[in-house]
Structure formats: structure tokens, C-alpha cells
Write a protein that holds these residues in place. Structure first.
Motif, PDB file in Angstrom:
ATOM      1  N   PHE A 226      82.695  24.045 -20.087  1.00  0.00           N
ATOM      2  CA  PHE A 226      83.139  22.653 -20.191  1.00  0.00           C
ATOM      3  C   PHE A 226      84.515  22.426 -19.590  1.00  0.00           C
ATOM      4  O   PHE A 226      84.977  21.297 -19.496  1.00  0.00           O
ATOM      5  CB  PHE A 226      83.189  22.227 -21.680  1.00  0.00           C
ATOM      6  N   CYS A 227      85.221  23.476 -19.208  1.00  0.00           N
ATOM      7  CA  CYS A 227      86.678  23.387 -19.062  1.00  0.00           C
ATOM      8  C   CYS A 227      87.172  23.378 -17.620  1.00  0.00           C
ATOM      9  O   CYS A 227      86.730  24.180 -16.791  1.00  0.00           O
ATOM     10  CB  CYS A 227      87.310  24.562 -19.820  1.00  0.00           C
TER      11      CYS A 227
ATOM     12  N   PHE B  24      87.185  17.308 -30.612  1.00  0.00           N
ATOM     13  CA  PHE B  24      86.983  16.393 -29.487  1.00  0.00           C
ATOM     14  C   PHE B  24      85.498  16.172 -29.248  1.00  0.00           C
ATOM     15  O   PHE B  24      84.686  17.066 -29.471  1.00  0.00           O
ATOM     16  CB  PHE B  24      87.565  17.003 -28.201  1.00  0.00           C
ATOM     17  N   LYS B  25      85.200  14.985 -28.721  1.00  0.00           N
ATOM     18  CA  LYS B  25      83.848  14.754 -28.204  1.00  0.00           C
ATOM     19  C   LYS B  25      83.776  15.429 -26.848  1.00  0.00           C
ATOM     20  O   LYS B  25      84.751  15.362 -26.075  1.00  0.00           O
ATOM     21  CB  LYS B  25      83.626  13.250 -27.982  1.00  0.00           C
ATOM     22  N   TYR B  26      82.656  16.033 -26.559  1.00  0.00           N
ATOM     23  CA  TYR B  26      82.505  16.635 -25.237  1.00  0.00           C
ATOM     24  C   TYR B  26      82.718  15.567 -24.168  1.00  0.00           C
ATOM     25  O   TYR B  26      82.217  14.453 -24.267  1.00  0.00           O
ATOM     26  CB  TYR B  26      81.113  17.264 -25.089  1.00  0.00           C
ATOM     27  N   SER B  27      83.466  15.930 -23.140  1.00  0.00           N
ATOM     28  CA  SER B  27      83.723  14.990 -22.052  1.00  0.00           C
ATOM     29  C   SER B  27      83.415  15.692 -20.727  1.00  0.00           C
ATOM     30  O   SER B  27      83.884  16.803 -20.484  1.00  0.00           O
ATOM     31  CB  SER B  27      85.185  14.556 -22.172  1.00  0.00           C
TER      32      SER B  27
ATOM     33  N   ASP C 293      90.276  24.542 -32.342  1.00  0.00           N
ATOM     34  CA  ASP C 293      89.757  23.437 -31.531  1.00  0.00           C
ATOM     35  C   ASP C 293      88.240  23.441 -31.643  1.00  0.00           C
ATOM     36  O   ASP C 293      87.618  24.517 -31.673  1.00  0.00           O
ATOM     37  CB  ASP C 293      90.072  23.650 -30.040  1.00  0.00           C
TER      38      ASP C 293
ATOM     39  N   GLN D 162      85.530  26.392 -30.903  1.00  0.00           N
ATOM     40  CA  GLN D 162      84.775  25.353 -30.174  1.00  0.00           C
ATOM     41  C   GLN D 162      83.461  24.950 -30.836  1.00  0.00           C
ATOM     42  O   GLN D 162      83.140  23.774 -30.896  1.00  0.00           O
ATOM     43  CB  GLN D 162      84.503  25.728 -28.694  1.00  0.00           C
TER      44      GLN D 162
HETATM   45  N1  5AD Z   1      85.498  18.043 -23.386  1.00  0.00           N
HETATM   46  C1  5AD Z   1      86.013  18.012 -24.640  1.00  0.00           C
HETATM   47  N2  5AD Z   1      86.962  18.832 -25.060  1.00  0.00           N
HETATM   48  C2  5AD Z   1      87.437  19.751 -24.194  1.00  0.00           C
HETATM   49  N3  5AD Z   1      88.372  20.692 -24.310  1.00  0.00           N
HETATM   50  C3  5AD Z   1      88.477  21.341 -23.133  1.00  0.00           C
HETATM   51  N4  5AD Z   1      87.619  20.820 -22.241  1.00  0.00           N
HETATM   52  C4  5AD Z   1      86.959  19.826 -22.863  1.00  0.00           C
HETATM   53  C5  5AD Z   1      85.930  18.939 -22.473  1.00  0.00           C
HETATM   54  N5  5AD Z   1      85.410  18.966 -21.247  1.00  0.00           N
HETATM   55  C6  5AD Z   1      89.068  20.967 -25.558  1.00  0.00           C
HETATM   56  C7  5AD Z   1      88.787  22.382 -26.053  1.00  0.00           C
HETATM   57  C8  5AD Z   1      90.057  23.105 -25.746  1.00  0.00           C
HETATM   58  C9  5AD Z   1      91.082  22.002 -25.917  1.00  0.00           C
HETATM   59  C10 5AD Z   1      92.394  22.249 -25.283  1.00  0.00           C
HETATM   60  O1  5AD Z   1      90.463  20.877 -25.334  1.00  0.00           O
HETATM   61  O2  5AD Z   1      88.539  22.313 -27.446  1.00  0.00           O
HETATM   62  O3  5AD Z   1      90.291  24.206 -26.612  1.00  0.00           O
END
Ligand code: 5AD
Ligand code: SF4
Length: 436
Positions: free
Chosen positions: A165-166, A333-336, A302, A264
Motif C-alpha cells: 500500500f505504501c 487510517f482508511k486505506y487510500s 498504525d 497494520q
Molecule cells: N493508505 C492508508 N494508510 C497508509 N499508510 C501508509 N500508506 C497508506 C495508504 N496507502 C499508513 C500506515 C503507515 C502510516 C505511516 O501510514 O499505517 O504505517
């Protein structure tokens, strides 16, 4: 003598950006810039941006829209974009926001003085290289002025983990560790300027390899720095928590009992799809070992909800992991979707499903945070006082567990660690009484 030029930096995102902003200000300080707190009187505005989630980049574009007005007022004003949006978007920024003069990525900001020369002639400057020359070697020592008691120090940058996701492995590049001797020197400079607590920063800080003993080796070197009283580090990956680092949590007095260790998700199926390379059980066992070394450790983490393919059952696994582990505080966080990352190709979950799960998770995490705070009442903590409080006679600082604590105290507690008894808690802070 001519008036010094004024620099306004607005920082988004993580603590590493806060550190980078300081270093950019110091680099431009060599060109005669002094920092100003408002954009109104600035000669240069720099937005130090974050690209980790979608809205962050959009915020930058709308902020640039607002900045346009300043440029109409003052045509000589230079506007720059730094940080991870600069790295990811590059020239696209100048296309979408033509008033931008300068775009600089996180690995090339040591070249800002030369870029400033260019923009002063009316040219545009863009540098999003991952240069061979080490920016930290080019940048001078830290500025000598008096500093706040707590500071960030970047020791490692970039990430080779490639969680699906990152964007970090793309915007910050591959893992690089700064040599330990330079870090020690910088820590000494910070201590001479009044710093008592240093937070070591890295996207994957516990993968630090600039010392034979890894991050623990570096921590033990810093332990020897006279005048430095507290060491923290962030952010870590579970797979890089080696024995020496776990042990340091139990044996190094300067290392504070607070650990940010993102998991996560609590579902092994999702962790696999995220390419996290650890399991939920492995994480729980790891936490048990760290807590055996340091029983009072406050754990932070996180979480991402709604990763592509996440079922209700997967989400329930995350809730269960949170119940099992118990967090003192955490971010969720919501996945983005991040363009260019592997997960971006996968079908996305409906927004309402993500919202619902995020609310439930945040409710549980809030309960745990409140319970942790309430459990501090009656306990004695050590507070590093950082600044005056809102009310007269009040000072504010952080406990070893990173709780904000306020207490009636004389101004000379500033920059010192004092024993404090916690007497009450509120949403975001604890109330304490100084122990004579
Ligand atoms: N969508 C949502 N959260 C994310 N993070 C990193 N990439 C994304 C993404 N695409 C969150 C993770 C990470 C934090 C810094 O941001 O939880 O540990
Ligand atoms: Fe991103 Fe952290 Fe995974 Fe690296 S370890 S890819 S920085 S979430």
C-alpha cells in the motif's frame, strides 16, 4: 545592510518532514534567509509535503491555490514545493500550479542554495534526483542557537520493505543509514544547544545499519553523550526488532518506555496481501517479549482498514489483535490508493464499509487510550518540561510514556526532567503535581 530575506516553511506529514524543514531552513540560512511564522511577509514560501495518503497531496494543491494571492501582491515572492509530493509529482506540480518556482525532493534539498540562485534570476528549478552525494555530508553542522529541549534527528531514510500500500519506497528511495559518528556529533551539537531528548527518525529506523550493533548499537553510543537524558526512536518494522534492541528497552535507562510498532492488520491473509512479511501471532509474541524486557512500555501502532479484499472476518481479526495487545495510543487510517503501488491495481472496498470499520476500530483504540491515561492517575512519572502552559504559572512537558503533562511549576523547570505525580486526566493530557 540589506534586510534579511524571509522564509516561510509549512510542514505536512511525518516527523521526518519536521526535521527536513529545519535542515532546509538552515541550508537557506546560509543564503541570508531567516524564518518567519507567517506567509504574509515571506520572500520565499516552501511547502514541505507528504504523499502518504491521498488527501495530503490534494491539500497541497489547494494550499498552492491560496498562495497565489501572495504572489499577486508580491511578484518577487518565490514559491517552492519540497518533500514527498515534490518527489512523486515532479514537473506535474509546475504544470498544475504554474506559480511554483522550485520543486525539490527529499534527497536533494542540500542543493537548495544553488536552486535559490537560479530562481532569483527568474528561472524555474527542479531537482528530484536521488543523488550520489550524501545530503547530510554537504549540509553544515546544526545551527548554534538555543533550541527547545526535545529534537528530532534523522538517522536512516528510505525503505526496502515494499508494503503493497505504501509510497515510501518510491518517494524516499531505498534504505540508507547515516554513519554513527556523524549522528553522535549532531547529537552533541543539539545537546550543546539545550536539547535533552532526541527522537531518532527513520522510515524504518530499526533497520538502521550505520553501526555494527544496529540501532541498539547506536542507542548505546548515544547513551554515553553527556547531557542527553532521553532517547526515543520511530518508526519501526516488527521484523527488525532484534534481540539487542529488545534488550536495550530493559537495560538502557535513557531509552524511554514508549514504542511505536505498526502492525497494520490483525489478519494473516491481509498481512500477506500487504506484503508485510510477518503474521499477527508473530507480532503478538514479539510484543510479549518486549514487554517482558520493559513491563511498563507504552505501545503505539498504525492500522489500515479497508485494504483491498478485507472481509468483515479479516477486520474482526484486527479488532481481536487490538483487544489482545492493548495499545496506549495508536493511529488508524482508511486505506487510500497510491498510484504506482501494487495494491492500487486491486478492486477497492466501498467507502461506507471503510468508514464503518474505521469508526469501530477508532472507538476501541480510544477506549484503550483513555484506560491507559486513567491508569496513570496516582502514579509518579518523570516529565521533561518543554514550554509554558496556557495558564500563568503552568508548565507543560512529556512523561517518559510521551503523555503530555501539565503542572504548576516555576519557569526554571524548563529543559529539566522532574518528578511529577499525576492527579487527573483529560482528553489529550494529564494533570500533575511537582514532587519537591
Ligand atoms: N493508505 C492508508 N494508510 C497508509 N499508510 C501508509 N500508506 C497508506 C495508504 N496507502 C499508513 C500506515 C503507515 C502510516 C505511516 O501510514 O499505517 O504505517
Ligand atoms: Fe511503507 Fe513502512 Fe512498509 Fe516501508 S515498512 S513500505 S515505510 S509501511
Amino acid at each position: 545592510m540589506s534586510e534579511p530575506k524571509k522564509l516561510y516553511i509549512k510542514t505536512y506529514g511525518c516527523q521526518m518532514n519536521v526535521y527536513d524543514s529545519e535542515r532546509m531552513a538552515e541550508a537557506l540560512g546560509g543564503k541570508g534567509y531567516v524564518e518567519t511564522k507567517t506567509p504574509d511577509d515571506a520572500d520565499m514560501i516552501l511547502l514541505n509535503t507528504c504523499h502518504i495518503r491521498e488527501k495530503a497531496a490534494e491539500k497541497v494543491y489547494s494550499e498552492l491555490g491560496r498562495m497565489k494571492a501572495f504572489k499577486v501582491e508580491k511578484p518577487d515572492l518565490k514559491i517552492g514545493v519540497a518533500g514527498c509530493v515534490a518527489q512523486a509529482e515532479g514537473e506535474e506540480i509546475m504544470r498544475r500550479a504554474p506559480m511554483v518556482d522550485l520543486v525539490v525532493g527529499p534527497q536533494s534539498y542540500h542543493r537548495l542554495p544553488a536552486m535559490d540562485d537560479a530562481v532569483q534570476t527568474g528561472a524555474k528549478a527542479l531537482d528530484t534526483d536521488f543523488p550520489e552525494d550524501d545530503k547530510f555530508a554537504t549540509l553544515k553542522g546544526r545551527s548554534k542557537g538555543k533550541r527547545a529541549p526535545t529534537a528530532f534527528l534523522t538517522v536512516q531514510e528510505g525503505c526496502d520493505k515494499f508494503c503493497a500500500f505504501c509510497v515510501v519506497p518510491y518517494t524516499r528511495g531505498s534504505e540508507v543509514s547515516r554513519p554513527a559518528d556523524r549522528i553522535i556529533r549532531e547529537a552533541q551539537e543539539l545537546v550543546e544547544a539545550g536539547v535533552r531528548e532526541i527522537t531518532l527518525l527513520g522510515q524504518n529506523v530499526n533497520a538502521y545499519h550505520g553501526h555494527d550493533g544496529g540501532l541498539a548499537g547506536l542507542i548505546w553510543e548515544l547513551d554515553k553523550v553527556d547531557g542527553l537524558e532521553r532517547i526515543r526512536f520511530t518508526t519501526s518494522h516488527p521484523n527488525d526488532m532484534d534481540d539487542a534492541l529488545i534488550d536495550a528497552h530493559g537495560t538502557c535507562e535513557k531509552l524511554m518506555p514508549y514504542l511505536h510498532l505498526p502492525v497494520q492488520s490483525g489478519s494473516n491473509r491481509i498481512l500477506k496481501a500487504m506484503n508485510r512479511k510477518h503474521t499477527a501471532e508473530g507480532y503478538v509474541r514479539l510484543i510479549e517479549r518486549i514487554r517482558a524486557a520493559r513491563p511498563d512500555l507504552l505501545l503505539s501502532g498504525d492500522f489500515i482498514v479497508g485494504f483491498p479484499g478485507e472481509t468483515e472476518e479479516d477486520f474482526e481479526d484486527t479488532m481481536q489483535l487490538v483487544r489482545d495487545v492493548h495499545y496506549g495510543q495508536a493511529y488508524s487510517f482508511k486505506y487510500s490508493t497510491r498510484p504506482g503501488t501494487p495494491a492500487a491495481e486491486k478492486p477497492q472496498l466501498p467507502e461506507d464499509v471503510m468508514n464503518d470499520r474505521l469508526q469501530r476500530l477508532q472507538g476501541l483504540l480510544r477506549e484503550q487510550q483513555q484506560a491507559t491515561q486513567a491508569s496513570m492517575i496516582g502514579r509518579e512519572v518523570k516529565v521533561l518540561f518543554e514550554k509554558a502552559g496556557r495558564e500563568a504559572g503552568q508548565m507543560i512537558g512529556k512523561s517518559e510514556y510521551l503523555h503530555a503533562v501539565y503542572a504548576e511549576a516555576p519557569a526554571d523547570v524548563l529543559g529539566t526532567v522532574r518528578r511529577v505525580k499525576i492527579v487527573d486526566d483529560s482528553a489529550n493530557s494529564l494533570k500533575g503535581q511537582l514532587i519537591a
